[in-house]
Motif scaffolding. Structure first.
Motif, PDB file in Angstrom:
ATOM      1  N   SER A   6       0.831  -1.206   0.000  1.00 53.50           N
ATOM      2  CA  SER A   6       0.000   0.000   0.000  1.00 53.50           C
ATOM      3  C   SER A   6       0.866   1.257   0.000  1.00 53.50           C
ATOM      4  O   SER A   6       0.490   2.276  -0.595  1.00 53.50           O
ATOM      5  CB  SER A   6      -0.933  -0.004   1.222  1.00 53.50           C
ATOM      6  N   SER A   7       2.024   1.213   0.651  1.00 58.27           N
ATOM      7  CA  SER A   7       2.943   2.356   0.624  1.00 58.27           C
ATOM      8  C   SER A   7       3.440   2.610  -0.798  1.00 58.27           C
ATOM      9  O   SER A   7       3.546   3.764  -1.239  1.00 58.27           O
ATOM     10  CB  SER A   7       4.132   2.110   1.551  1.00 58.27           C
ATOM     11  N   TRP A   8       3.734   1.523  -1.508  1.00 55.60           N
ATOM     12  CA  TRP A   8       4.145   1.671  -2.906  1.00 55.60           C
ATOM     13  C   TRP A   8       3.020   2.277  -3.733  1.00 55.60           C
ATOM     14  O   TRP A   8       3.255   3.166  -4.557  1.00 55.60           O
ATOM     15  CB  TRP A   8       4.528   0.302  -3.467  1.00 55.60           C
ATOM     16  N   TRP A   9       1.793   1.825  -3.499  1.00 55.76           N
ATOM     17  CA  TRP A   9       0.645   2.337  -4.248  1.00 55.76           C
ATOM     18  C   TRP A   9       0.433   3.830  -3.980  1.00 55.76           C
ATOM     19  O   TRP A   9       0.217   4.622  -4.901  1.00 55.76           O
ATOM     20  CB  TRP A   9      -0.592   1.540  -3.863  1.00 55.76           C
ATOM     21  N   LEU A  10       0.521   4.219  -2.714  1.00 55.93           N
ATOM     22  CA  LEU A  10       0.315   5.626  -2.358  1.00 55.93           C
ATOM     23  C   LEU A  10       1.445   6.506  -2.882  1.00 55.93           C
ATOM     24  O   LEU A  10       1.206   7.638  -3.308  1.00 55.93           O
ATOM     25  CB  LEU A  10       0.201   5.757  -0.839  1.00 55.93           C
ATOM     26  N   SER A  11       2.672   6.007  -2.855  1.00 66.39           N
ATOM     27  CA  SER A  11       3.786   6.801  -3.390  1.00 66.39           C
ATOM     28  C   SER A  11       3.640   6.994  -4.895  1.00 66.39           C
ATOM     29  O   SER A  11       3.975   8.058  -5.426  1.00 66.39           O
ATOM     30  CB  SER A  11       5.121   6.131  -3.062  1.00 66.39           C
ATOM     31  N   SER A  12       3.122   5.979  -5.581  1.00 71.19           N
ATOM     32  CA  SER A  12       2.878   6.120  -7.021  1.00 71.19           C
ATOM     33  C   SER A  12       1.808   7.174  -7.281  1.00 71.19           C
ATOM     34  O   SER A  12       1.922   7.977  -8.217  1.00 71.19           O
ATOM     35  CB  SER A  12       2.455   4.772  -7.615  1.00 71.19           C
ATOM     36  N   SER A  38      12.569   9.628  -6.765  1.00 66.79           N
ATOM     37  CA  SER A  38      13.563   8.721  -6.189  1.00 66.79           C
ATOM     38  C   SER A  38      13.024   8.039  -4.945  1.00 66.79           C
ATOM     39  O   SER A  38      13.306   6.853  -4.700  1.00 66.79           O
ATOM     40  CB  SER A  38      14.850   9.485  -5.865  1.00 66.79           C
ATOM     41  N   ILE A  39      12.238   8.776  -4.151  1.00 63.63           N
ATOM     42  CA  ILE A  39      11.607   8.164  -2.978  1.00 63.63           C
ATOM     43  C   ILE A  39      10.636   7.070  -3.417  1.00 63.63           C
ATOM     44  O   ILE A  39      10.567   5.993  -2.810  1.00 63.63           O
ATOM     45  CB  ILE A  39      10.886   9.237  -2.146  1.00 63.63           C
ATOM     46  N   ALA A  40       9.883   7.343  -4.484  1.00 58.84           N
ATOM     47  CA  ALA A  40       8.947   6.336  -4.999  1.00 58.84           C
ATOM     48  C   ALA A  40       9.688   5.084  -5.458  1.00 58.84           C
ATOM     49  O   ALA A  40       9.241   3.961  -5.232  1.00 58.84           O
ATOM     50  CB  ALA A  40       8.123   6.923  -6.135  1.00 58.84           C
ATOM     51  N   ARG A  41      10.835   5.278  -6.114  1.00 55.25           N
ATOM     52  CA  ARG A  41      11.622   4.119  -6.538  1.00 55.25           C
ATOM     53  C   ARG A  41      12.150   3.338  -5.344  1.00 55.25           C
ATOM     54  O   ARG A  41      12.202   2.096  -5.363  1.00 55.25           O
ATOM     55  CB  ARG A  41      12.783   4.582  -7.430  1.00 55.25           C
ATOM     56  N   ALA A  66       0.273  12.539  -9.056  1.00 49.27           N
ATOM     57  CA  ALA A  66      -0.424  13.798  -8.762  1.00 49.27           C
ATOM     58  C   ALA A  66       0.493  14.996  -8.959  1.00 49.27           C
ATOM     59  O   ALA A  66       0.094  16.022  -9.523  1.00 49.27           O
ATOM     60  CB  ALA A  66      -0.965  13.774  -7.327  1.00 49.27           C
ATOM     61  N   LEU A  67       1.739  14.871  -8.533  1.00 49.26           N
ATOM     62  CA  LEU A  67       2.690  15.965  -8.706  1.00 49.26           C
ATOM     63  C   LEU A  67       3.016  16.185 -10.180  1.00 49.26           C
ATOM     64  O   LEU A  67       3.194  17.324 -10.626  1.00 49.26           O
ATOM     65  CB  LEU A  67       3.970  15.676  -7.917  1.00 49.26           C
ATOM     66  N   LYS A  68       3.076  15.088 -10.935  1.00 48.55           N
ATOM     67  CA  LYS A  68       3.346  15.230 -12.366  1.00 48.55           C
ATOM     68  C   LYS A  68       2.199  15.937 -13.069  1.00 48.55           C
ATOM     69  O   LYS A  68       2.407  16.766 -13.954  1.00 48.55           O
ATOM     70  CB  LYS A  68       3.576  13.853 -12.989  1.00 48.55           C
ATOM     71  N   ASN A  69       0.964  15.591 -12.661  1.00 57.04           N
ATOM     72  CA  ASN A  69      -0.194  16.218 -13.301  1.00 57.04           C
ATOM     73  C   ASN A  69      -0.321  17.697 -12.955  1.00 57.04           C
ATOM     74  O   ASN A  69      -0.931  18.470 -13.696  1.00 57.04           O
ATOM     75  CB  ASN A  69      -1.475  15.483 -12.891  1.00 57.04           C
TER      76      ASN A  69
END
Length: 306
Positions: free
Chosen positions: A49-55, A171-174, A60-63
């Motif tokens: 779920s942490s991976w899902w939320l970070s994605s 990088s945090i998401a990765r 959201a930031l990209k959009n």
């Protein structure tokens, strides 16, 4: 000679009955295994779920990615021919989605809103410290080239971007993705080891009954089916308990995290929780079946004649 028809329903009932008997004979061991696997699956769900939320956060930031384009003061305010011409030129750059002029007064009001109770510090300035600029929504696909093109336009003084922040978030998401993959591999390995050991011990504990069934001519599939079901039931029960534990955790901690970190996208529990439950149950059942087959394979490899 009359051919005996198979009785799948009675065989299935026998399989469940024998699996229940095997579990009851090793009640404490099975209970401790379920509790251990529940905690292991819960950690895996948290990682996933942490991976899902970070994605979601990165998307959201990209959009909403924007750059600020500062221009020469002689171009005037919004509506002035010079500024309108610059807006048209910036909007024509490939990768630019939106262009919005922001006056110095609007920039001052926006910063006052961000500072909140600390906005009184702005009253110490005799003049408005902010400048008018263009708020430009951009596509992050080729940000460096886009910034270079905008910077080269006539009338543009300076371009401020948040590329470093976006790169850090990515990088945090990765990193979170890597941790999630590692946790998933560790969970799979631990589940296989624990469940295979339980199945193997169950076969050893019931070897006399197994030998009796073999002497009566029972096929291996009929004999070993309860042990396969035992492993699947243990892991599936652990997966169900881990899902329920995550439901309680998410509903109690999720709203608190949203309030504390307001810039994160909202937690979509209605979408996340059912997906977590179905995925966990399917993965736990598959792991249980694989571990049971592994346990039976270990029995045969060690020379036990069953």
């Amino acid at each position: 000679m009359t051919k005996v028809k198979p009785k799948p329903l009675s065989n299935l009932a026998f399989t469940f009955r024998e699996a229940r008997t095997i579990l009851s004979l090793s009640g404490l061991s099975s209970l401790l295994s379920i509790i251990s696997l529940t905690l292991i699956f819960f950690v895996a769900i948290l990682a996933g779920s942490s991976w899902w939320l970070s994605s979601l956060l990165v998307d959201a930031l990209k959009n909403e990615a924007e750059i600020s384009v500062y221009y020469a003061p002689d171009l005037g305010e919004a509506g002035a021919p010079g500024l309108e011409a610059l807006v048209s030129r910036v909007g024509a750059v490939e990768g630019v989605r939106t262009v919005k002029p922001v006056s110095a007064a609007q920039a001052f009001d926006a910063m006052s809103e961000i500072l909140g109770t600390d906005a009184s510090v702005l009253t110490h300035f005799q003049e408005n410290p902010f400048e008018a600029y263009l708020e430009v929504g951009v596509d992050l696909g080729n940000l460096a080239a886009l910034i270079a093109k905008v910077q080269a336009l006539e009338g543009v003084d300076y371009v401020r971007d948040n590329q470093s922040i976006l790169e850090k978030v990515a990088s945090i998401a990765r990193l979170v993705t890597g941790i999630a993959i590692f946790v998933a591999a560790a969970v799979g390995t631990a589940t296989l080891i624990v469940t295979a050991h339980i199945v193997r011990e169950g076969v050893h504990a019931n070897r006399e009954q197994i030998m009796t069934l073999k002497l009566l001519g029972a096929p291996n599939g009929f004999i070993y089916r309860p042990f396969l079901l035992e492993g699947v039931l243990i892991t599936t029960a652990a997966g169900l308990l881990a899902s329920l534990l995550f439901w309680a955790f998410a509903r109690s901690v999720g709203p608190m995290a949203t309030e504390l970190i307001s810039f994160l996208p909202p937690f979509q529990f209605t979408k996340l929780l059912p997906v977590v439950t179905v995925t966990t149950l399917c993965a736990s059942a598959l792991l249980g079946l694989t571990a049971s087959l592994l346990g039976l394979g270990l029995v045969r490899n060690h020379g036990m004649r069953v």
